[in-house]
Write an enzyme that holds these catalytic residues in place. Sequence first.
Site, mmCIF file in Angstrom:
data_model
loop_
_atom_site.group_PDB
_atom_site.id
_atom_site.type_symbol
_atom_site.label_atom_id
_atom_site.label_comp_id
_atom_site.label_asym_id
_atom_site.label_seq_id
_atom_site.Cartn_x
_atom_site.Cartn_y
_atom_site.Cartn_z
ATOM 1 C CD GLU A 35 -3.014 -0.864 0.056
ATOM 2 O OE1 GLU A 35 -3.215 0.273 -0.411
ATOM 3 O OE2 GLU A 35 -3.620 -1.871 -0.352
ATOM 4 C CD GLU A 76 -4.707 4.460 3.122
ATOM 5 O OE1 GLU A 76 -4.968 3.627 2.225
ATOM 6 O OE2 GLU A 76 -4.996 5.674 3.028
ATOM 7 C CD GLU A 83 -8.799 0.828 -1.837
ATOM 8 O OE1 GLU A 83 -7.627 0.393 -1.862
ATOM 9 O OE2 GLU A 83 -9.091 2.008 -2.108
#
Length: 128
Positions: A35, A76, A83
């Site tokens: 990420e 996050e 996701e």
Amino acid sequence: MEDPVSEFKSKSGFRRIINASNYSIQGLVTAWRIEHAFRQELLVFVLGVIFAFVLPVSAFERLVLIGVLLLVLIVELINSAFEAVVDRISLERHPLSKNAKDFGSAAVGLSVLLAAVTWGTVLYNRFA
């Protein structure tokens, strides 16, 4: 009929704490590895923590400055989890998948806005 129980839920006591800690570390390592946004936000977090300890602010203000940066990392990670689940279900474009990803992104954006406003307010009150 018995309720199905995940193998992850069958552990208890100290073993569960050890397993949960290992899963958390694996999650952080994976987030760091894949990420890009997490790496950027972690860099801002580290710099912010250093800066918070250099600033002439109260312990409570320091806690708040560091806390809002930590909140950005937490949000996050949750966004990345959303996701991953959406992508696991299907990579095909779908309006509901887009909504889920957009909602997660909006949550990150709001946490960044909160952090910026908090830092701005503390710095303004301290130095203006």
